[in-house]
Design a protein around this motif. Structure first.
Motif, PDB file in Angstrom:
ATOM      1  N   PRO A 176       0.824  -1.209   0.000  1.00 28.48           N
ATOM      2  CA  PRO A 176       0.000   0.000   0.000  1.00 28.48           C
ATOM      3  C   PRO A 176       0.857   1.257   0.000  1.00 28.48           C
ATOM      4  O   PRO A 176       1.891   1.319   0.669  1.00 28.48           O
ATOM      5  CB  PRO A 176      -0.823  -0.129   1.292  1.00 28.48           C
ATOM      6  N   SER A 177       0.425   2.247  -0.786  1.00 30.12           N
ATOM      7  CA  SER A 177       1.211   3.474  -0.967  1.00 30.12           C
ATOM      8  C   SER A 177       0.332   4.702  -0.811  1.00 30.12           C
ATOM      9  O   SER A 177      -0.877   4.659  -1.066  1.00 30.12           O
ATOM     10  CB  SER A 177       1.861   3.506  -2.356  1.00 30.12           C
ATOM     11  N   ARG A 178       0.983   5.794  -0.433  1.00 29.17           N
ATOM     12  CA  ARG A 178       0.347   7.107  -0.365  1.00 29.17           C
ATOM     13  C   ARG A 178       1.279   8.099  -1.040  1.00 29.17           C
ATOM     14  O   ARG A 178       2.444   8.214  -0.688  1.00 29.17           O
ATOM     15  CB  ARG A 178       0.102   7.538   1.085  1.00 29.17           C
ATOM     16  N   GLN A 179       0.746   8.822  -2.028  1.00 29.53           N
ATOM     17  CA  GLN A 179       1.573   9.784  -2.759  1.00 29.53           C
ATOM     18  C   GLN A 179       0.880  11.143  -2.826  1.00 29.53           C
ATOM     19  O   GLN A 179      -0.337  11.231  -2.947  1.00 29.53           O
ATOM     20  CB  GLN A 179       1.843   9.305  -4.180  1.00 29.53           C
ATOM     21  N   ARG A 180       1.686  12.198  -2.732  1.00 22.37           N
ATOM     22  CA  ARG A 180       1.204  13.567  -2.917  1.00 22.37           C
ATOM     23  C   ARG A 180       2.152  14.265  -3.886  1.00 22.37           C
ATOM     24  O   ARG A 180       3.372  14.078  -3.826  1.00 22.37           O
ATOM     25  CB  ARG A 180       1.173  14.322  -1.586  1.00 22.37           C
ATOM     26  N   GLN A 181       1.597  15.082  -4.773  1.00 19.57           N
ATOM     27  CA  GLN A 181       2.436  15.808  -5.726  1.00 19.57           C
ATOM     28  C   GLN A 181       1.936  17.240  -5.870  1.00 19.57           C
ATOM     29  O   GLN A 181       0.741  17.520  -5.726  1.00 19.57           O
ATOM     30  CB  GLN A 181       2.458  15.138  -7.101  1.00 19.57           C
ATOM     31  N   TRP A 182       2.887  18.146  -6.137  1.00 16.77           N
ATOM     32  CA  TRP A 182       2.584  19.550  -6.379  1.00 16.77           C
ATOM     33  C   TRP A 182       3.281  19.941  -7.677  1.00 16.77           C
ATOM     34  O   TRP A 182       4.454  19.619  -7.884  1.00 16.77           O
ATOM     35  CB  TRP A 182       3.093  20.433  -5.249  1.00 16.77           C
ATOM     36  N   THR A 183       2.576  20.669  -8.526  1.00 19.61           N
ATOM     37  CA  THR A 183       3.181  21.157  -9.763  1.00 19.61           C
ATOM     38  C   THR A 183       2.830  22.626  -9.962  1.00 19.61           C
ATOM     39  O   THR A 183       1.743  23.084  -9.579  1.00 19.61           O
ATOM     40  CB  THR A 183       2.720  20.361 -11.004  1.00 19.61           C
ATOM     41  N   GLN A 184       3.762  23.340 -10.567  1.00 26.18           N
ATOM     42  CA  GLN A 184       3.537  24.740 -10.928  1.00 26.18           C
ATOM     43  C   GLN A 184       4.197  24.990 -12.272  1.00 26.18           C
ATOM     44  O   GLN A 184       5.375  24.674 -12.468  1.00 26.18           O
ATOM     45  CB  GLN A 184       4.117  25.687  -9.889  1.00 26.18           C
ATOM     46  N   GLU A 185       3.428  25.531 -13.187  1.00 27.33           N
ATOM     47  CA  GLU A 185       3.961  25.864 -14.502  1.00 27.33           C
ATOM     48  C   GLU A 185       3.567  27.286 -14.866  1.00 27.33           C
ATOM     49  O   GLU A 185       2.417  27.686 -14.697  1.00 27.33           O
ATOM     50  CB  GLU A 185       3.438  24.886 -15.559  1.00 27.33           C
ATOM     51  N   PHE A 186       4.539  28.044 -15.354  1.00 33.00           N
ATOM     52  CA  PHE A 186       4.306  29.355 -15.948  1.00 33.00           C
ATOM     53  C   PHE A 186       4.733  29.272 -17.412  1.00 33.00           C
ATOM     54  O   PHE A 186       5.817  28.768 -17.723  1.00 33.00           O
ATOM     55  CB  PHE A 186       5.121  30.448 -15.238  1.00 33.00           C
ATOM     56  N   ARG A 187       3.898  29.800 -18.286  1.00 32.20           N
ATOM     57  CA  ARG A 187       4.190  29.678 -19.719  1.00 32.20           C
ATOM     58  C   ARG A 187       3.683  30.928 -20.446  1.00 32.20           C
ATOM     59  O   ARG A 187       2.562  31.389 -20.198  1.00 32.20           O
ATOM     60  CB  ARG A 187       3.499  28.424 -20.259  1.00 32.20           C
ATOM     61  N   TYR A 188       4.520  31.464 -21.310  1.00 32.86           N
ATOM     62  CA  TYR A 188       4.105  32.607 -22.120  1.00 32.86           C
ATOM     63  C   TYR A 188       4.235  32.231 -23.588  1.00 32.86           C
ATOM     64  O   TYR A 188       5.293  31.751 -24.033  1.00 32.86           O
ATOM     65  CB  TYR A 188       4.961  33.843 -21.823  1.00 32.86           C
ATOM     66  N   ALA A 189       3.174  32.440 -24.341  1.00 30.07           N
ATOM     67  CA  ALA A 189       3.165  32.158 -25.775  1.00 30.07           C
ATOM     68  C   ALA A 189       2.809  33.442 -26.513  1.00 30.07           C
ATOM     69  O   ALA A 189       1.798  34.088 -26.185  1.00 30.07           O
ATOM     70  CB  ALA A 189       2.156  31.062 -26.104  1.00 30.07           C
TER      71      ALA A 189
END
Length: 816
Positions: free
Chosen positions: A367-380
């Motif tokens: 059994p596993s427990r996972q947490r993730q955080w992501t942040q992306e900034f993008r200019y086109a």
């Protein structure tokens, strides 16, 4: 000239001259009126629009091998998850023995074939509404309120937040609408199938705030009957909900809040008896003799009787969910996008890892427990003749696993050497022989505690320079930093609770504690040149230098001859990828026909492979680097609408693949299980000699078919008695895969034969109102395996996962 150089020149010349042998690949016609196509997307003025390059553009203008499946095709063909999607996408492969042990590959690359190891990353990225999903288990869930799925083939690193070396699956859900709308769908079928989907959307505050709510649930009985529990296993039990809130904060700023929760809790996942094959073990230590010693026989030796007797409860419960905020601001000559997301994954399994009704391994759960955080900034943006995208990406992941493995009273006989027992004998030489004494391994327990932290940051960008109205140059660059730290502790006790182990016990479950680390910078990039040969003819060529981050072993380390962990195997090196591709995108017959061609050549040094150390009886997989692998081939995507109401498509791929150099690979079962020596005995020789490792250079990579295809179409005719916009229709979809290997080192026992599948559907519909149809999938009830695997310990037992038999049912869909 070297043969490989001639091969590469031939590939480029064939496409540059617009001449190639067309095998069916992975594309299909845009929708005609209300008819669903096997490959389509959002359309404007007859063009299919995608966001593969992080801006909306026509798919035929994108110099990239990309296939698109729209909501109509997903709903019509029953391709409601990534696994089902493979029947429409020949270059996409998906393998799963349970949700955690899953792998999505594109062109045969992306993830090691075998046990999942949390210490490495997927080579195929999964993105939903621009959020990166690090857990491949998310691919086993049903699509919820999806607008389209884009499958991008080849390295993707200079436009996507997370670097992915084999490709990406880019999923876009339906956005909140300021026009009230709703959808409802019910499907009922054999095997007790009940699937219900629905969504509603509309304004909350005038033209400022809109909401969208969607949900999906699927239940179905299992396809395999377990005589031990009197239950069917390998069932389906899926639930998914998603909510989105769109706030038009200003004329130039949109904010989208999204949240989702998904849960699976089926009785799953069984792998059952398929056959036995001779190994180097003495005859009395191979499966037939071992089973006879316990007066045991499997309930059936034909896997397609779909019967098993597994004696450990099966469970594959998981929860995946999260929340995100996407901000899109018109700024200057472009748009600034911020994507912030938090996600979780909870995994609660139970497996029968001896694959029999015997008490060999009585508990196997991680059994596993996972947490993730992501942040992306993008200019086109755009400036004169330059289009550009630049961005920053950050990713942080924490994972904790509490593993448990317990051996039963039959473990000693199956896993230990009984000593000087005469070949062919079912008895034991002496009562004191370890293998004849069930107490030696009975109750042997390993309690594992695993922690993992993963941080990744990157700066990336891509530039498109319009040199002329026809010629464009497109360089891309990515700078990436990865840091991984882990801790693995295994405490092993005997059946009496003692931590004092003998050599036999340590050889099966070894206590070990180690803290692997990995960190590295890398720079990758690509360069594409594209040219409009004519109004509807685009040619392109790409070179990409890509990396897949190195990793750490978090499934226990292999052991040396003294049963001590080999600490040098605690980490694996990054993959280094050189990728070449040329392509041609064409439309003709007034854009009613589309033909796209691509040729690719991909070489990977230090290819990350999951292997098992079978010589020492280790029950866990571990990671290693193969020196070099190569995948190369051709793809063709064709679709046409010859007359009103008729859509046809034929798509396919030819893929040549091999370990170019892998000199210290694990041996196949034919050469495993004997005493260790420098020279191996003939394959399958009882009581023979097994090498410590094998040179499998030149052999196939696992999981890849040389030929794969999808094909089909739909014909619809008006039915005036029902209404002016009513139609009756008939659709047929087919797919084909040639033979492929189901073992990291190819074995005669684990090749899966090629197979063809056919699905049909027929029904009535009105445009944008209702649709009622019946369907049959796997019409000819083809028996085939999804995967084959080996029982631990080189007993010669081969187990497998039979795919679904013929299924049928009916679907009612309403749009309001």
């Amino acid at each position: 000239m070297q043969p490989s150089a001639r091969w590469r020149q031939a590939l480029f010349a064939a496409l540059a001259g617009s001449t190639m042998l067309i095998a069916p690949a992975a594309f299909a016609a845009p929708a005609d009126d209300a008819a669903p196509a096997a490959d389509g997307a959002a359309e404007t003025g007859g063009e299919i629009l995608v966001t593969a390059r992080r801006r909306q553009e026509a798919v035929q203008d994108v110099p990239l091998a990309i296939s698109v499946v729209d909501a109509k095709a997903i709903e019509a063909t029953g391709s409601f998850n990534v696994a089902k999607l493979t029947q429409l996408q020949p270059s996409l492969q998906f393998y799963s023995t349970n949700p955690r042990n899953s792998a999505a590959n594109i062109r045969g690359l992306g993830a090691p074939f075998g046990l999942t190891n949390d210490g490495i990353e997927q080579g195929v990225g999964i993105y939903i509404d621009q959020v990166y999903y690090s857990r491949i288990a998310s691919a086993t869930f049903d699509f919820v309120d999806v607008e389209r799925v884009e499958v991008l083939r080849g390295p993707q690193g200079t436009l996507y937040g997370k670097n992915t070396t084999a490709g990406a699956i880019n999923i876009t859900t339906r956005a909140p609408s300021f026009t009230p709308e709703g959808r409802a769908e019910v499907s009922i079928g054999n095997l007790g199938l009940v699937q219900v989907k629905g969504s509603v959307s509309g304004p909350l505050i005038g033209d400022k705030v809109a909401i969208r709510l969607a949900g999906s649930t699927t239940t179905r009985n299992g396809t395999i009957y377990n005589v031990t529990t009197d239950k069917h296993v390998n069932a389906q039990d899926n639930l998914g909900v998603r909510g989105q809130l769109l706030w038009k904060a200003t004329d130039t700023l949109d904010l989208t809040f999204a949240g989702d929760y998904n849960r699976q809790n089926p009785d799953c996942c069984a792998q059952i008896y398929v056959r036995t094959g001779a190994t180097q073990r003495p005859l009395n230590r191979q499966f037939a003799a071992l089973a006879a010693a316990f007066n045991y026989a499997p309930p059936s030796t034909d896997a397609f009787d779909r019967v098993t007797d597994l004696d450990t409860p099966l469970k594959a419960k998981q929860e995946i969910g999260g929340a995100s905020l996407r901000a899109e601001l018109e700024l200057g000559n472009g748009s600034l996008t911020s994507v912030t997301a938090w996600r979780f994954w909870n995994w609660d399994p139970s497996n029968d890892r001896d694959f029999t009704g015997l008490p060999i391994t009585t508990v196997s759960a991680n059994p596993s427990r996972q947490r993730q955080w992501t942040q992306e900034f993008r200019y086109a943006g755009t400036s004169g003749k330059l289009d550009y995208v630049a961005g920053l990406f950050g990713f942080h992941q924490k994972l904790h696993t509490s593993g448990l493995q317990v051996q039963g009273p039959a473990a000693s006989r199956f896993l230990l050497n009984p000593g000087n027992v005469p070949a062919g004998s079912r008895g034991c030489a002496t009562a004191t022989t370890a293998a004849c004494n069930p107490v030696v391994l009975n109750g042997l327990t390993s309690v594992n505690d695993i922690d993992f932290k993963n941080t990744s940051v990157a700066a990336f960008g891509q530039l498109t320079w319009h040199i002329t109205d026809r010629l464009r140059l497109q360089p891309g660059l990515r700078v990436n930093y990865d840091k991984k730290t882990g801790a693995y502790t295994a405490i092993v006790t005997t059946g009496t609770g003692s931590t004092t182990l003998n050599a036999d016990q340590r050889g099966v479950l070894a206590p070990q504690s180690y803290s692997p680390k990995f960190s590295d910078w890398n720079v990758s990039g690509d360069f594409t040149a594209s040219y409009d040969v004519a109004r509807d003819v685009l040619a392109y060529a790409t070179y990409a230098r890509s990396f897949k981050s190195g990793g750490i072993n978090l499934s226990g380390l292999p052991l040396d001859a003294n049963n001590n962990p080999i600490l040098s195997a605690g980490s694996v090196k990054p993959e280094k990828v050189n990728h070449y591709e040329v392509g041609l995108k064409t439309q003709f017959l007034d854009r009613r026909a589309t033909l796209n061609l691509s040729g690719f050549w991909t070489e990977i040094n230090d290819y990350q492979a999951t292997v098992t150390n079978g010589q020492l009886g280790v029950l866990r997989g571990y990671l290693a680097n193969a020196q070099k692998v190569r995948v190369r081939g051709f793809e063709a995507d064709f679709s046409v609408r010859p007359v009103q109401g008729l859509n046809l498509y034929a798509s396919g791929a030819f893929t040549d693949h091999e370990y170019v150099k892998f000199t210290d690979a694990p041996c196949p079962p034919e050469l495993s299980g004997g005493s260790t020596g420098a020279v191996a005995s003939a394959p399958g020789t009882p009581g023979g000699v097994s090498p410590a490792n094998c040179n499998i250079s030149g052999q196939w990579l696992p999981g890849i078919s040389k030929w794969s295809a999808s094909f089909g179409g739909e014909y619809a005719v008006p039915v005036r008695l029902i209404g002016d916009d009513a139609q009756t229709y008939l659709g047929v979809d087919g797919s084909y895969r040639s033979k492929f290997s189901s073992n990291p080192s190819r074995s005669a026992y684990t090749d899966i034969a090629g197979y063809a599948l056919f699905n049909v559907r027929a029904g009535f519909r009105t445009e944008n109102k209702w649709d009622l149809f019946g369907w049959v999938r796997n019409v000819f009830d083809k028996n085939y395996y999804e995967v084959l695997a080996l029982q631990s310990g080189n007993t010669g037992l081969i187990v497998g996962q039979p795919a679904d038999p013929r299924t049928y049912g009916a679907t009612l869909r309403l749009t309001f």
